[in-house]
Design an enzyme around this catalytic site. Structure first.
Site, PDB file in Angstrom:
ATOM      1  N   ALA A 234       0.830  -1.209   0.000  1.00 34.10           N
ATOM      2  CA  ALA A 234       0.000   0.000   0.000  1.00 34.10           C
ATOM      3  C   ALA A 234       0.861   1.254   0.000  1.00 34.10           C
ATOM      4  CB  ALA A 234      -0.927  -0.015   1.208  1.00 34.10           C
ATOM      5  N   TYR A 235       1.901   1.240   0.804  1.00 35.65           N
ATOM      6  CA  TYR A 235       2.793   2.407   0.906  1.00 35.65           C
ATOM      7  C   TYR A 235       3.510   2.660  -0.416  1.00 35.65           C
ATOM      8  CZ  TYR A 235       6.496   5.396   2.868  1.00 35.65           C
ATOM      9  OH  TYR A 235       7.359   6.427   3.140  1.00 35.65           O
ATOM     10  N   ALA A 236       4.073   1.607  -0.995  1.00 34.95           N
ATOM     11  CA  ALA A 236       4.791   1.763  -2.259  1.00 34.95           C
ATOM     12  C   ALA A 236       3.857   2.209  -3.378  1.00 34.95           C
ATOM     13  CB  ALA A 236       5.494   0.463  -2.633  1.00 34.95           C
TER      14      ALA A 236
END
Length: 213
Positions: free
Chosen positions: A120-122
């Site tokens: 999700a962060y990437a």
């Protein structure tokens, strides 16, 4: 202008450090994803300092989870800050930065290293990189640079939270320099991009990560 969302004490500490070095600063609370709050932040900067030359958007959220297990409410919250917040600040920068100015966004080297649990962060930071490259081209002829810094493992509260000492030690060995980055390492990169010396660098994602692929 020192923007903060929650930690007023840390913002005031930063203001005090700037003042101790002979600078002037004020702390202002604003949610980077709130377009009215960000517009007011620019209004205040223009009133207090006469205009805006540099915007550094370092606001971000991190949630670690396998994609299969991530709560979608967490995903929405992360993307609100990382994607919408970047878009809102970039929008105001595009409208209001003065000639010779710079906009610096924050990505992550995980976009390239693709560590598990960072999906999700990437993904959110991949969106940041796309916005950065497009905005640089949209501001053609304005003498404004637009770049993103993509740190590797860096010893910040955001990075260290929830990790064991063993996990931190393992990640510190990943870069060929075999250490974690420091906030000062990253600040030097940002300062260069915002300086006259860095003004020929435009439309780039600079991976400040000690040599990670």
């Amino acid at each position: 202008m020192v923007n903060y969302a929650q930690d007023a004490a840390a913002a005031e500490e930063t203001v005090a450090e700037i003042a101790a070095e002979g600078g002037q600063a004020i702390a202002v609370r604003a949610d980077v994803a709130d377009e009215e709050a960000v517009a007011a932040l620019f209004d205040r900067a223009e009133k207090e300092f006469g205009g805006v030359d540099v915007l550094v958007n370092s606001a971000g959220r991190l949630a670690l989870s396998p994609i299969a297990d991530l709560d979608l409410d967490v995903l929405d919250s992360l993307h609100r800050t990382n994607i919408r917040g970047t878009f809102v600040t970039a929008q105001q920068a595009a409208r209001r930065l003065r000639p010779g100015g710079s906009y610096v966004a924050f990505s992550t080297s995980v976009v390239g290293t693709q560590f598990p649990a960072y999906g999700a962060y990437a993904a959110s930071k991949g969106a940041v990189e796309a916005m950065t490259l497009i905005l640089a081209r949209e501001l053609r002829g304005r003498d404004i640079t637009v770049n993103a810094v993509a740190p590797g493992p860096t010893a910040t509260d955001l990075f260290l939270e929830g990790k064991t000492d063993e996990e931190v030690a393992r990640l510190a060995k990943v870069p060929p320099l075999e250490r974690l980055g420091t906030p000062v390492d990253i600040a030097h990169v940002v300062a260069f991009l915002a300086s006259a010396q860095g003004h020929w660098v435009n439309g780039q994602v600079l991976r400040a990560n000690g040599g990670m692929v």
